[in-house]
Design a protein around this motif. Sequence first.
Motif, PDB file in Angstrom:
ATOM      1  N   GLU A  31     -12.247 -37.460  -6.575  1.00 48.92           N
ATOM      2  CA  GLU A  31     -13.243 -37.150  -7.603  1.00 48.92           C
ATOM      3  C   GLU A  31     -13.624 -35.672  -7.572  1.00 48.92           C
ATOM      4  O   GLU A  31     -13.796 -35.043  -8.618  1.00 48.92           O
ATOM      5  N   GLY A  32     -13.730 -35.112  -6.356  1.00 46.83           N
ATOM      6  CA  GLY A  32     -14.051 -33.690  -6.237  1.00 46.83           C
ATOM      7  C   GLY A  32     -12.961 -32.819  -6.831  1.00 46.83           C
ATOM      8  O   GLY A  32     -13.245 -31.803  -7.497  1.00 46.83           O
ATOM      9  N   LEU A  60     -10.821 -33.699  -9.221  1.00 43.35           N
ATOM     10  CA  LEU A  60     -10.857 -33.865 -10.671  1.00 43.35           C
ATOM     11  C   LEU A  60     -11.983 -33.034 -11.286  1.00 43.35           C
ATOM     12  O   LEU A  60     -11.797 -32.380 -12.318  1.00 43.35           O
ATOM     13  N   GLU A  61     -13.139 -33.073 -10.641  1.00 44.18           N
ATOM     14  CA  GLU A  61     -14.285 -32.323 -11.146  1.00 44.18           C
ATOM     15  C   GLU A  61     -13.988 -30.824 -11.157  1.00 44.18           C
ATOM     16  O   GLU A  61     -14.345 -30.098 -12.104  1.00 44.18           O
ATOM     17  N   LYS A  67     -11.038 -29.425 -11.494  1.00 45.94           N
ATOM     18  CA  LYS A  67     -10.087 -29.164 -12.580  1.00 45.94           C
ATOM     19  C   LYS A  67     -10.805 -29.131 -13.927  1.00 45.94           C
ATOM     20  O   LYS A  67     -10.526 -28.273 -14.785  1.00 45.94           O
ATOM     21  N   ARG A  68     -11.732 -30.072 -14.118  1.00 46.36           N
ATOM     22  CA  ARG A  68     -12.480 -30.100 -15.385  1.00 46.36           C
ATOM     23  C   ARG A  68     -13.302 -28.832 -15.547  1.00 46.36           C
ATOM     24  O   ARG A  68     -13.352 -28.245 -16.645  1.00 46.36           O
ATOM     25  N   ASP A  69     -13.962 -28.389 -14.470  1.00 46.40           N
ATOM     26  CA  ASP A  69     -14.772 -27.166 -14.532  1.00 46.40           C
ATOM     27  C   ASP A  69     -13.906 -25.957 -14.878  1.00 46.40           C
ATOM     28  O   ASP A  69     -14.296 -25.099 -15.687  1.00 46.40           O
ATOM     29  N   GLN A 129     -14.000 -35.114 -19.948  1.00 48.80           N
ATOM     30  CA  GLN A 129     -14.791 -35.701 -18.868  1.00 48.80           C
ATOM     31  C   GLN A 129     -14.241 -37.058 -18.430  1.00 48.80           C
ATOM     32  O   GLN A 129     -14.377 -37.453 -17.267  1.00 48.80           O
ATOM     33  N   THR A 177      -8.878 -38.786 -15.853  1.00 50.75           N
ATOM     34  CA  THR A 177      -8.790 -38.968 -14.397  1.00 50.75           C
ATOM     35  C   THR A 177      -7.382 -38.681 -13.874  1.00 50.75           C
ATOM     36  O   THR A 177      -7.043 -39.074 -12.756  1.00 50.75           O
TER      37      THR A 177
END
Length: 304
Positions: free
Chosen positions: A248-249, A251-252, A254-256, A278, A281
């Motif tokens: 999850e970290g 993925l977050e 990459k999104r940022d 958002q 995944t």
Amino acid sequence: MPTLEHNALVEMFREHPELAPRLLATLFHVEVPPHASVAVVESSLDQLIPVEFRADLVLELRGASGALVLAIVVEIQRDEDPDKKFSWPTYVTVVRARKRCGTVVLVVAPDVGVASWAAESIDLGLGLGHVEPLVLGPAVVPEITDPADAERETELAVLSAVAHGNGPKGLAVVQAALVGLGRLDQEHAMVYFQVIWSGLREPMRRALEALVMERQIEGEERFPFVRELMDRSKLAGLREGELKGMREGKLEGKRDTLLRLLARADIVLTESESARIQACTDIATLDRWIDNVLAAKNAAEVLS
């Protein structure tokens, strides 16, 4: 591939072959023919056609004279399998033809849904013949909550805990089964407890863990594997949680990165496009979108 739980239940009936006819008589109220012995025989059922069917276990009941009086095909069923509706009639007819005696299929199905499915009558064609599996499931297996009963009928207590461990009386059923395991050697007790533990859902596992921590389970000190298995299961859950957290970290992050690059490129996102980012995944997809930003003129080209 058969699981430990599957194999353990098979071995229960292999080591205690008299259990099957006793359960037929006491739980299904079937008139089992008088017999002097019960023995495990081959489980490979060959036909004249080049197909091999393999049952979990085949038991023979013989009278005092040695004549066969009944054959029982034992099947452990933890999931629905449409093929079984064709193989179970085969087991009955092949064993009956080979041994020249009455034959029944006893299906052990701890899950209520699987048990209901397994108990359905199997039509052999045009409604002219049927095979009726006898299903040992939650509707038939009693809830054994008395430790004294569990000590007298330990194998049935284990089946009770497997079938009813998540029910309203689940904790009492499991506690009784643990007391019953006290009459077994450590190896068998450990295997049977693992079968019970693997079938428990989280709320019941936590309740059982609390009792063990408070040492309120009778004879628990005789079973060091109980706490060991619980600790191992908890550790596996923590590791799974750690791995999930790391993913999850990532993925977050990459999104940022994607959102910052979009802002620098003055590419405005609609609400649905922002939600799509958002909700993503898949790391490979996010990497592709990040690469697309360099040459894209709008959000549609980035998210293509």
